[in-house]
Design an enzyme around this catalytic site. Structure first.
Site, PDB file in Angstrom:
ATOM      1  N   GLY A   9     -10.166  10.470   6.145  1.00  0.00           N
ATOM      2  CA  GLY A   9     -11.012  10.354   7.348  1.00  0.00           C
ATOM      3  C   GLY A   9     -12.269   9.517   7.158  1.00  0.00           C
ATOM      4  O   GLY A   9     -13.028   9.328   8.118  1.00  0.00           O
ATOM      5  N   ALA A  10     -12.515   9.026   5.929  1.00  0.00           N
ATOM      6  CA  ALA A  10     -13.679   8.139   5.730  1.00  0.00           C
ATOM      7  C   ALA A  10     -13.253   6.673   5.668  1.00  0.00           C
ATOM      8  O   ALA A  10     -14.061   5.799   5.363  1.00  0.00           O
ATOM      9  CB  ALA A  10     -14.420   8.529   4.446  1.00  0.00           C
ATOM     10  N   GLU A 125       5.386  -1.572   9.257  1.00  0.00           N
ATOM     11  CA  GLU A 125       5.901  -2.359   8.129  1.00  0.00           C
ATOM     12  C   GLU A 125       7.116  -1.714   7.470  1.00  0.00           C
ATOM     13  O   GLU A 125       7.833  -2.372   6.726  1.00  0.00           O
ATOM     14  CB  GLU A 125       4.799  -2.588   7.081  1.00  0.00           C
ATOM     15  CG  GLU A 125       3.632  -3.348   7.670  1.00  0.00           C
ATOM     16  CD  GLU A 125       2.682  -3.929   6.639  1.00  0.00           C
ATOM     17  OE1 GLU A 125       3.099  -4.149   5.487  1.00  0.00           O
ATOM     18  OE2 GLU A 125       1.523  -4.154   6.999  1.00  0.00           O
ATOM     19  N   ALA A 149       7.047  -0.034   0.959  1.00  0.00           N
ATOM     20  CA  ALA A 149       8.015   0.843   0.287  1.00  0.00           C
ATOM     21  C   ALA A 149       7.398   2.218   0.038  1.00  0.00           C
ATOM     22  O   ALA A 149       8.037   3.259   0.241  1.00  0.00           O
ATOM     23  CB  ALA A 149       8.465   0.211  -1.029  1.00  0.00           C
ATOM     24  N   LYS A 151       4.961   3.592   1.751  1.00  0.00           N
ATOM     25  CA  LYS A 151       4.779   4.288   3.040  1.00  0.00           C
ATOM     26  C   LYS A 151       6.121   4.840   3.521  1.00  0.00           C
ATOM     27  O   LYS A 151       6.185   5.951   4.068  1.00  0.00           O
ATOM     28  CB  LYS A 151       4.188   3.341   4.092  1.00  0.00           C
ATOM     29  CG  LYS A 151       2.757   2.909   3.838  1.00  0.00           C
ATOM     30  CD  LYS A 151       1.758   4.067   3.867  1.00  0.00           C
ATOM     31  CE  LYS A 151       1.573   4.656   5.232  1.00  0.00           C
ATOM     32  NZ  LYS A 151       0.477   5.685   5.218  1.00  0.00           N
ATOM     33  N   LYS A 186      -8.798  -6.980   4.791  1.00  0.00           N
ATOM     34  CA  LYS A 186      -7.776  -7.243   5.801  1.00  0.00           C
ATOM     35  C   LYS A 186      -8.138  -8.507   6.555  1.00  0.00           C
ATOM     36  O   LYS A 186      -9.308  -8.880   6.660  1.00  0.00           O
ATOM     37  CB  LYS A 186      -7.657  -6.058   6.781  1.00  0.00           C
ATOM     38  CG  LYS A 186      -7.391  -4.710   6.137  1.00  0.00           C
ATOM     39  CD  LYS A 186      -6.045  -4.647   5.472  1.00  0.00           C
ATOM     40  CE  LYS A 186      -5.600  -3.264   5.043  1.00  0.00           C
ATOM     41  NZ  LYS A 186      -6.547  -2.358   4.435  1.00  0.00           N
ATOM     42  N   ARG A 270       1.645 -15.624   0.593  1.00  0.00           N
ATOM     43  CA  ARG A 270       1.844 -14.308  -0.041  1.00  0.00           C
ATOM     44  C   ARG A 270       3.312 -14.234  -0.461  1.00  0.00           C
ATOM     45  O   ARG A 270       4.190 -14.655   0.312  1.00  0.00           O
ATOM     46  CB  ARG A 270       1.515 -13.234   0.998  1.00  0.00           C
ATOM     47  CG  ARG A 270       1.887 -11.827   0.617  1.00  0.00           C
ATOM     48  CD  ARG A 270       1.642 -10.846   1.765  1.00  0.00           C
ATOM     49  NE  ARG A 270       0.239 -10.527   1.966  1.00  0.00           N
ATOM     50  CZ  ARG A 270      -0.216  -9.825   2.992  1.00  0.00           C
ATOM     51  NH1 ARG A 270       0.606  -9.355   3.905  1.00  0.00           N
ATOM     52  NH2 ARG A 270      -1.505  -9.575   3.112  1.00  0.00           N
TER      53      ARG A 270
END
Ligand code: NAD
Ligand code: TYD
Length: 333
Positions: A9-10, A125, A149, A151, A186, A270
């Site tokens: 949550g942070a 993803e 993978a 996740k 990001k 990437r």
């Protein structure tokens, strides 16, 4: 739900979920549980009413500390994760430890404490990449990088706890999320803050990869809807409905920051770069959710937020981030 445990949550999305829950449900107390990795930041919670939330620093893989925080909670919403694809390509162990082992520990503690509902925040993803059409929840998972993978692994454990023990687990698969307080590794906050500083924007490959952009508050509303109305054992897509090529996103950021295209630095792609993410949102729309932040409004207010809140991102970009940036981009920008 009188008491909700929000793990992770942070972080970026978790802290928005805490803020929104406290605003929308005046009777609810939120317990925030976060390890405060490089991505966790208590400044992200500065607008969360201190009287109605408490904070525990801890790892989701530490069952004992986690169980103490989970006691008497009606629901658990898990945002805690290693979340950046490029870091997962450098090394996957932290991703397996938190996203798979940590989630298994969280599920085991929730089962022991008979928590009424567990929501695992996952990602579009996990389906992998597609050049055309949009993935439905019934489509097979085909993650193509170590982050996705891991996740997918956490999702499979969630479903296994539902099937094996009847733990009421629900899953959300959100698309690329943007908004205030996003760690500047990001693409969106990286490019905005680099543009503010007149530094190059490292655009991978041909810049034509497509992401579906979802405003953070819309993502949180989707998660809240599934938490309250989702069917146990089921997963729900949370799409932004705003697919854009990276080059379009880059040009918009340059426009909004008053910079020109000479800042674009095409860099090597990437490895294993997923070409396009796209998900179908019909299942969640049937529960009453729809995104309500148009891309143009969301991106302009987000860019303005980074322009007005240098106090938040400057210290981050000068810390651990510098070393990461050097490792990831070298002298390319
Ligand atoms: P983030 O990296 O900003 O935040 C992650 C948070 O988890 C941080 O506060 C970190 O300190 C905490 N954390 C990490 N490991 C932990 C551990 N072992 N124990 C306890 N806390 C730990 O990530 P985010 O962008 O806010 O993403 C939140 C969730 O949403 C993640 O599960 C991610 O996979 C998912 N998601 C993100 C996006 C996106 O575009 N950012 C899209 C879809 C889904
Ligand atoms: P990112 O924000 O890392 O999210 P994800 O990989 O989870 O979708 O990247 C979004 C898109 O932007 C992705 O296609 C990769 C691209 N990208 C760049 O072109 N340059 C960058 O420096 C970064 C971080 C991302």
């Amino acid at each position: 739900m009188k008491r909700i445990l929000v793990t992770g949550g942070a972080g970026f999305i978790g802290s928005a979920f805490v803020r929104n829950t406290l605003r929308n449900y005046p009777e609810t107390h939120v317990v925030v549980y976060d390890k405060l990795t490089y991505a966790g930041n208590l400044n992200n919670l500065r607008d969360a009413d201190p009287a109605r939330h408490s904070f525990v620093q801890g790892d989701i893989a530490d069952g004992e500390t986690l169980a103490a925080a989970m006691a008497a909670c009606d629901a658990v919403v898990n945002f805690a994760a290693e979340s950046h694809v490029d870091r997962s390509i450098m090394g996957a162990s932290d991703f397996i430890r938190t996203n798979v082992e940590g989630v298994n520990t969280l599920l085991a503690q929730a089962l022991k404490l008979k928590v009424g509902r567990v929501l695992l925040v996952s990602t579009d993803e996990v389906y992998g990449s597609t050049e055309e059409g949009s993935f439905k929840e019934s489509d097979p998972l085909h993650p193509r990088n170590p982050y996705s993978a891991s996740k997918a692994g956490s999702e499979l454990f969630g479903t296994a706890y539902f099937e094996t023990y009847g733990l009421p687990v629900v899953i959300t698969r959100g698309s690329n999320t943007y908004g205030p307080y996003q760690y500047p590794e990001k693409v969106l906050p990286l490019f905005v803050t680099n543009a503010i500083d007149n530094e190059g924007l490292p655009l991978y490959g041909d810049g034509r990869n497509v992401r579906d952009w979802l405003y953070v508050d819309d993502h949180c509303a989707g998660i809240d809807c599934v938490l309250r109305h989702g069917t146990p054992g089921e997963a729900y897509n949370v799409p932004g409905g705003s697919e854009r090529q990276n080059i379009e996103l880059t040009r918009r950021i340059l426009e909004l920051t008053g910079r020109d295209e000479t800042l674009i630095r095409p860099v090597a792609d990437r490895v294993g770069h997923d070409r396009r993410y796209s998900i179908d949102g019909a299942k969640l729309r049937a529960l009453g959710w729809a995104p309500n932040t148009p891309w143009d409004d969301g991106v302009s207010s987000t860019v303005r937020w980074y322009q007005e809140n240098e106090w938040w991102w400057r210290p981050i970009k000068s810390g651990e981030f510098r070393e990461y940036y050097q490792r990831q981009y070298g002298s390319k920008t």
